[in-house]
Design a protein around this motif. Structure first.
Motif, short mmCIF file in Angstrom:
data_model
loop_
_atom_site.label_atom_id
_atom_site.label_comp_id
_atom_site.label_asym_id
_atom_site.label_seq_id
_atom_site.Cartn_x
_atom_site.Cartn_y
_atom_site.Cartn_z
N ARG A 240 0.83 -1.21 0.00
CA ARG A 240 0.00 0.00 0.00
C ARG A 240 0.87 1.26 0.00
O ARG A 240 1.85 1.37 0.73
CB ARG A 240 -0.91 0.00 1.22
CG ARG A 240 -1.82 1.20 1.32
CD ARG A 240 -2.76 1.04 2.50
NE ARG A 240 -3.35 2.31 2.85
CZ ARG A 240 -4.59 2.46 3.27
NH1 ARG A 240 -5.37 1.41 3.43
NH2 ARG A 240 -5.06 3.65 3.56
N ILE A 241 0.44 2.24 -0.82
CA ILE A 241 1.09 3.55 -0.87
C ILE A 241 0.01 4.59 -0.60
O ILE A 241 -1.01 4.64 -1.28
CB ILE A 241 1.72 3.79 -2.25
CG1 ILE A 241 2.84 2.76 -2.49
CG2 ILE A 241 2.24 5.22 -2.37
CD1 ILE A 241 3.41 2.78 -3.89
N ASN A 242 0.22 5.39 0.43
CA ASN A 242 -0.76 6.40 0.83
C ASN A 242 -0.54 7.69 0.06
O ASN A 242 0.59 8.11 -0.18
CB ASN A 242 -0.67 6.65 2.34
CG ASN A 242 -1.01 5.41 3.12
OD1 ASN A 242 -2.01 4.75 2.86
ND2 ASN A 242 -0.17 5.05 4.07
N ILE A 243 -1.65 8.31 -0.32
CA ILE A 243 -1.65 9.55 -1.09
C ILE A 243 -2.33 10.63 -0.26
O ILE A 243 -3.42 10.42 0.26
CB ILE A 243 -2.45 9.39 -2.41
CG1 ILE A 243 -2.01 8.16 -3.21
CG2 ILE A 243 -2.43 10.67 -3.23
CD1 ILE A 243 -0.62 8.21 -3.75
N PHE A 244 -1.67 11.79 -0.14
CA PHE A 244 -2.30 12.92 0.54
C PHE A 244 -1.84 14.21 -0.12
O PHE A 244 -0.65 14.46 -0.24
CB PHE A 244 -1.94 12.97 2.03
CG PHE A 244 -2.60 14.12 2.73
CD1 PHE A 244 -3.91 14.02 3.15
CD2 PHE A 244 -1.92 15.31 2.94
CE1 PHE A 244 -4.55 15.09 3.77
CE2 PHE A 244 -2.54 16.38 3.57
CZ PHE A 244 -3.85 16.27 3.98
N GLU A 245 -2.80 15.00 -0.56
CA GLU A 245 -2.52 16.30 -1.16
C GLU A 245 -3.47 17.32 -0.55
O GLU A 245 -4.64 17.01 -0.31
CB GLU A 245 -2.76 16.28 -2.68
CG GLU A 245 -1.98 15.23 -3.42
CD GLU A 245 -2.34 15.20 -4.90
OE1 GLU A 245 -2.73 16.26 -5.46
OE2 GLU A 245 -2.25 14.12 -5.49
N ARG A 246 -2.96 18.52 -0.33
CA ARG A 246 -3.80 19.61 0.18
C ARG A 246 -3.47 20.85 -0.65
O ARG A 246 -2.32 21.26 -0.74
CB ARG A 246 -3.52 19.84 1.66
CG ARG A 246 -4.55 20.69 2.36
CD ARG A 246 -4.41 20.58 3.89
NE ARG A 246 -3.08 20.85 4.36
CZ ARG A 246 -2.67 22.03 4.86
NH1 ARG A 246 -3.52 23.03 4.98
NH2 ARG A 246 -1.44 22.18 5.28
N TRP A 247 -4.51 21.43 -1.25
CA TRP A 247 -4.35 22.55 -2.18
C TRP A 247 -5.23 23.72 -1.75
O TRP A 247 -6.29 23.51 -1.19
CB TRP A 247 -4.74 22.12 -3.59
CG TRP A 247 -3.86 21.05 -4.14
CD1 TRP A 247 -4.01 19.69 -3.98
CD2 TRP A 247 -2.68 21.23 -4.92
NE1 TRP A 247 -3.00 19.04 -4.62
CE2 TRP A 247 -2.16 19.95 -5.20
CE3 TRP A 247 -2.02 22.35 -5.40
CZ2 TRP A 247 -1.01 19.76 -5.96
CZ3 TRP A 247 -0.86 22.15 -6.16
CH2 TRP A 247 -0.38 20.88 -6.43
N GLU A 248 -4.81 24.93 -2.08
CA GLU A 248 -5.59 26.13 -1.76
C GLU A 248 -6.92 26.16 -2.50
O GLU A 248 -7.90 26.68 -1.98
CB GLU A 248 -4.79 27.39 -2.11
CG GLU A 248 -3.65 27.66 -1.17
CD GLU A 248 -2.88 28.91 -1.55
OE1 GLU A 248 -3.11 29.50 -2.63
OE2 GLU A 248 -2.02 29.32 -0.75
N SER A 249 -6.95 25.61 -3.74
CA SER A 249 -8.16 25.72 -4.55
C SER A 249 -8.19 24.65 -5.64
O SER A 249 -7.15 24.04 -5.94
CB SER A 249 -8.22 27.09 -5.23
OG SER A 249 -7.15 27.20 -6.16
N GLN A 250 -9.35 24.47 -6.24
CA GLN A 250 -9.48 23.56 -7.37
C GLN A 250 -8.63 24.04 -8.54
O GLN A 250 -8.03 23.25 -9.26
CB GLN A 250 -10.95 23.43 -7.78
CG GLN A 250 -11.18 22.41 -8.87
CD GLN A 250 -10.87 20.99 -8.43
OE1 GLN A 250 -11.20 20.61 -7.32
NE2 GLN A 250 -10.22 20.22 -9.27
N ALA A 251 -8.57 25.35 -8.72
CA ALA A 251 -7.76 25.92 -9.80
C ALA A 251 -6.28 25.55 -9.63
O ALA A 251 -5.59 25.25 -10.61
CB ALA A 251 -7.93 27.43 -9.84
N ALA A 252 -5.79 25.55 -8.38
CA ALA A 252 -4.40 25.17 -8.13
C ALA A 252 -4.16 23.70 -8.46
O ALA A 252 -3.13 23.35 -9.05
CB ALA A 252 -4.03 25.45 -6.67
N VAL A 253 -5.11 22.84 -8.11
CA VAL A 253 -5.00 21.41 -8.45
C VAL A 253 -4.93 21.25 -9.96
O VAL A 253 -4.05 20.56 -10.48
CB VAL A 253 -6.21 20.61 -7.90
CG1 VAL A 253 -6.18 19.18 -8.40
CG2 VAL A 253 -6.25 20.64 -6.39
N GLU A 254 -5.84 21.88 -10.66
CA GLU A 254 -5.91 21.74 -12.11
C GLU A 254 -4.68 22.32 -12.81
O GLU A 254 -4.24 21.79 -13.83
CB GLU A 254 -7.19 22.37 -12.63
CG GLU A 254 -8.42 21.59 -12.20
CD GLU A 254 -9.73 22.28 -12.52
OE1 GLU A 254 -9.72 23.34 -13.20
OE2 GLU A 254 -10.77 21.75 -12.08
#
Length: 95
Positions: free
Chosen positions: A49-63
């Motif tokens: 198993r490999i855990n994934i965690f991301e935290r972004w200011e906005s959807q625009a930043a993710v995209e």
């Protein structure tokens, strides 16, 4: 705020090489505008198993950051995946 969290599963003998292939992506993400946190890490209990965690200011930043996803080689190594995106309206600090 947007949180992307979950995990992927690879063959346990491939996990270290898979993670090594993710180093550049983590470095680029952490330098990207709007990235608050980005981690791809080995699970302490499950060897595949490999855990994934991301935290972004906005959807625009993710995209703006998001590319085509894993490389073909990495994609072929993924046996299963459970990753979701969450829109966060409120945050409470625990510290």
């Amino acid at each position: 705020m947007v949180i992307i969290a979950g995990h992927i599963v690879v063959a346990h003998q491939q996990r270290e090489s898979y993670l090594a292939g993710c180093v550049t992506v983590v470095e680029l993400a952490r330098r990207a505008a709007g990235c608050l946190d980005f981690a791809i890490s080995a699970d302490l209990v499950d060897a595949g198993r490999i855990n994934i965690f991301e935290r972004w200011e906005s959807q625009a930043a993710v995209e703006a950051f998001r590319g085509d996803g894993p490389s073909d080689e990495q994609g072929a190594a993924i046996l299963a995946a459970t990753v979701a995106e969450y829109d966060v309206a409120e945050v409470r600090s625990l510290t």
